[in-house]
Design an enzyme around this catalytic site. Structure first.
Site, PDB file in Angstrom:
ATOM      1  N   GLU A 315       0.877  -1.031   0.037  1.00 37.81           N
ATOM      2  CA  GLU A 315       0.112   0.001   0.113  1.00 37.81           C
ATOM      3  C   GLU A 315       0.809   1.132  -0.023  1.00 37.81           C
ATOM      4  O   GLU A 315       0.440   2.124   0.748  1.00 37.81           O
ATOM      5  CB  GLU A 315      -0.906   0.083   1.245  1.00 37.81           C
TER       6      GLU A 315
HETATM    7  C1  TNX Z   1      -4.413  -4.017   4.553  1.00 37.21           C
HETATM    8  S1  TNX Z   1      -2.514  -6.428   4.489  1.00 37.21           S
HETATM    9  C2  TNX Z   1      -3.029  -3.489   5.102  1.00 37.21           C
HETATM   10  C3  TNX Z   1      -2.795  -3.284   6.441  1.00 37.21           C
HETATM   11  C4  TNX Z   1      -4.157  -3.124   7.156  1.00 37.21           C
HETATM   12  C5  TNX Z   1      -5.055  -4.296   6.822  1.00 37.21           C
HETATM   13  C6  TNX Z   1      -6.424  -4.386   7.444  1.00 37.21           C
HETATM   14  C7  TNX Z   1      -1.429  -5.061   4.288  1.00 37.21           C
HETATM   15  C8  TNX Z   1      -0.340  -5.686   3.945  1.00 37.21           C
HETATM   16  N1  TNX Z   1      -1.951  -3.921   4.412  1.00 37.21           N
HETATM   17  O1  TNX Z   1      -2.264  -2.268   6.381  1.00 37.21           O
HETATM   18  O2  TNX Z   1      -4.033  -3.102   8.431  1.00 37.21           O
HETATM   19  O3  TNX Z   1      -5.384  -4.198   5.633  1.00 37.21           O
HETATM   20  O4  TNX Z   1      -7.130  -5.617   7.242  1.00 37.21           O
END
Ligand code: TNX
Length: 509
Positions: A315
C-alpha cells in the site's frame, strides 16, 4: 450421568487432534497417567529436559501428580526420545507418538519435533488437563501410533503491535496459544503510521516519540531491546521463530513524525491515530532515507536470530511506481548485507524481488488477474510465496455481519471459509515448490486486548495451522468441524475467549 459405576468417557481417538496428523494407527490398550508417572528423557539433552519440564508444568496443576523428570531410561511413563532408530525420516519438525500399556513414547530427530509431539499429547488428554486446579481425571491416552510431520516449513501468525500496542505479557500469551497448533513463525508488525514499537539506539526518537500513541489516541508503547530479546527467547522456547517487520516505504508516518529530515519537505507531520492507509512515504531521493534504512536494518538484524527480515512494501500509494522500484532495489541488498533474507508483501513482485526473497500474498477473491499474474510470474522466476489470502487467512476480518470486532473490506470470513482452501492450489500457475507455507495475519485497528485477539483468532487460527501442517489428503470440513468443536472445552479450561460460531457443533456448556 455421573454416579457410581458410570464408565469414564472414552479416551480421545488419536486422529481427533488439530492439526490432523499425517498418519494414525489406533488400537491396543490405552495408557493412563498416574501418581507414579515419570517423564523420561533418556540420555537427557538440555533441550529434551526443557521440553519435559514444560510438559510437567502443563500437567501438574490439574493432575496433582509430581511428574518428576528423569534422564534414566525405562519402559514406563512418558518417554521423550531424541534421535535413535527411525527418527531421521521425521525431518526437522516431525515426531512419532506411540501409546499403549505402560508408556507413551514421543520420538523425534530434533527437539522441535519432540515439542510438537508434546502438543499432540496434550490434545489427547481430556480438556480438564488444561485446568489450573486439581481435577479427578482419569488421564487416559488412547492406544496406537501417530507418525507426523508438516506439509510446509512456514506456518506463521502475524500480530500487528503498531495499530494497538501489545505488551510482552500479551505477546507471550498469544505465543502459548500459537504453539498449541504447531505454528512456527511469529511475524511482528513492528512499525506503521500509528506507532513505531522497537527501540533502536541509532534513531531513539522512533520509539520514544513515534511509539507514544496508537489508534484512538491511547498511550501506545514500545519494546526495549531487552523486551524484544525476551519475546524472541520465549518464542524460541516454544519453537517459534520471530520474523520482525519494518514496513517501508509506505506505512511510515510514525518514523516521519519522529525525524523531520526523513521528509522530502523537511517537515515532520503530526503523529497519527486514525485508521487510513496509504498516505505516508519515506523520501526516496534523499540520502538520509538510506542512512535510516541501513541503521534500522543493521540493528534489527543484530537483534534477530531468525533468517528473515520483513520489509513490508504494501500500500505504498503515496510513492510513485518508479520511486517504489528504486527504493526496493536499494533496500533489499541492505537486508542481504546484514546476513538476512527478504520477505515483503506481494507488492514487492511489482519491483525486482531479490534472489531468495519471499512474497507474502494477501490478495482476495476480488484481486485482479493482472496482480495475481504478477505474483505467479515472480513465483515461476524463483520468488517464494507465503499465502495469507485476506478473504481466508485474515484473522481481523469479521466472521459475519453481527460479530462486533474487526473489518470487512475482504468480506466476512466465517470459520468454514477460512479453512476450506488449499494452499498448494490457491495461486493457479505458481509452482508447488514456490509455496513456503501459510500465515494468519491479525491487524489490530479494532483490537486492543488479549480477549480481542483471542476472539478473532479462535476458532479460525487452528484451521490455518492445519492447512500449514496437515497433508491435503486429510482436508475435510465435516471431519474438521467435529475436531474443532472438541477444542472448545479445552479453550474454556485455558480461559481463551473464543467466538462460539454457529458453524461449529460445540458441545453444550
Ligand atoms: C491491509 S494487509 C493492510 C494493513 C491493514 C489491513 C487491515 C496489508 C499488507 N496492509 O495496513 O491493517 O489491510 O485488514
Amino acid at each position: 450421568m455421573g454416579g457410581p459405576g458410570a464408565a469414564a468417557p472414552a479416551a480421545t481417538p488419536l486422529d481427533q487432534v488439530i492439526p490432523a496428523p499425517a498418519s494414525v494407527r489406533g488400537g491396543g490398550e490405552a495408557y493412563t497417567l498416574g501418581e507414579g508417572t515419570r517423564i523420561r528423557v533418556p540420555g537427557g539433552s538440555g533441550e529434551g529436559k526443557k521440553i519435559a519440564g514444560y510438559l510437567a508444568g502443563l500437567l501438574r496443576p490439574a493432575t496433582g501428580y509430581g511428574l518428576p523428570v528423569t534422564t534414566k531410561d525405562g519402559r514406563d511413563g512418558i518417554v521423550l526420545r531424541l534421535g535413535g532408530s527411525g527418527t531421521k525420516g521425521l525431518g526437522a519438525e516431525g515426531y512419532r507418538l506411540t501409546s499403549g500399556g505402560r508408556a507413551v513414547t514421543i520420538s523425534a530427530a530434533r527437539p522441535a519435533g519432540l515439542f510438537h509431539g508434546v502438543q499432540t499429547l496434550r490434545q489427547l488428554l481430556p480438556p480438564d488437563a488444561e485446568r489450573q486446579r486439581d481435577r479427578p481425571g482419569p488421564w487416559r491416552i488412547a492406544g496406537g501410533t501417530i507418525a507426523d510431520s508438516p506439509r510446509y516449513a512456514y506456518r506463521g501468525a502475524m500480530l500487528d503491535v503498531s495499530r494497538h500496542f501489545f505488551t510482552v505479557a500479551q505477546v507471550k500469551r498469544y505465543i502459548d496459544q500459537l504453539a498449541m497448533y504447531k505454528i512456527n513463525k511469529l511475524h511482528l508488525h513492528l512499525s506503521d503510521d500509528q506507532g513505531w514499537r522497537i527501540a533502536l539506539k541509532s534513531w531513539p526518537r522512533l520509539a520514544t516519540y513515534g511509539g507514544s500513541t496508537q489508534v484512538g489516541g491511547g498511550p501506545g508503547g514500545y519494546y526495549t531491546q531487552d523486551d524484544y530479546r525476551e519475546i524472541i527467547r520465549y518464542a524460541a522456547a516454544h519453537y517459534l521463530t520471530v520474523v520482525p517487520e519494518i514496513d517501508m516505504p509506505g506505512h511510515t508516518n510514525a518514523a516521519l513524525a519522529s525525524y523531520a529530515p526523513l521528509n522530502c519537505n523537511g517537515q515532520a507531520p503530526p503523529l497519527y491515530t486514525g485508521t487510513q492507509v496509504g498516505f505516508s512515504s519515506l523520501c526516496v531521493p534523499k540520502k538520509e532515507t538510506y542512512e535510516f534504512v541501513d541503521d534500522v536494518l543493521r540493528e534489527l538484524a543484530a537483534l534477530t536470530p531468525g533468517r528473515a527480515l520483513h520489509i513490508g512494501g504494501d500500500e505504498a500509494h503515496s510513492t510513485s511506481h518508479e520511486d517504489y522500484v528504486t527504493f526496493m532495489d536499494k533496500v533489499q541488498p541492505v537486508v542481504a548485507k546484514y546476513g538476512k533474507s527478504v520477505i515483503g508483501w506481494h507488492q514487492l513482485t511489482g519491483a525486482h524481488p531479490a534472489k531468495g526473497a519471499a512474497a507474502q500474498y494477501w490478495g482476495y477473491d476480488k484481486t485482479g488477474t493482472a496482480e495475481r499474474n504478477q505474483v505467479v510470474d515472480a513465483a515461476r522466476n524463483g520468488t517464494k510465496l507465503i499465502l495469507s489470502p485476506a478473504d481466508r487467512a485474515y484473522l481481523d476480518m469479521k466472521y459475519d455481519k453481527n460479530t462486533p470486532l474487526g473489518l470487512s473490506w475482504a468480506g466476512y470470513v466465517g470459520v468454514e471459509r477460512s479453512y476450506d482452501w488449499d494452499p498448494g492450489r490457491y495461486l493457479d500457475g505458481a509452482p508447488a515448490e514456490s509455496v513456503l507455507g501459510v500465515e494468519a495475519p491479525l491487524w489490530s485497528e479494532t483490537l486492543s486486548t488479549s480477549a480481542h485477539i483471542e476472539y478473532m483468532a479462535f476458532p479460525r487460527l487452528p484451521g490455518i495451522a492445519e492447512l500449514g501442517w496437515s497433508p491435503a489428503s486429510t482436508h475435510d470440513w465435516d471431519d474438521y468441524k467435529v475436531r474443532l468443536a472438541a477444542q472448545g472445552p479445552r479453550w474454556d479450561a485455558l480461559g481463551i475467549n473464543y467466538y462460539r460460531s454457529p458453524e461449529v457443533p460445540w458441545p453444550a456448556k
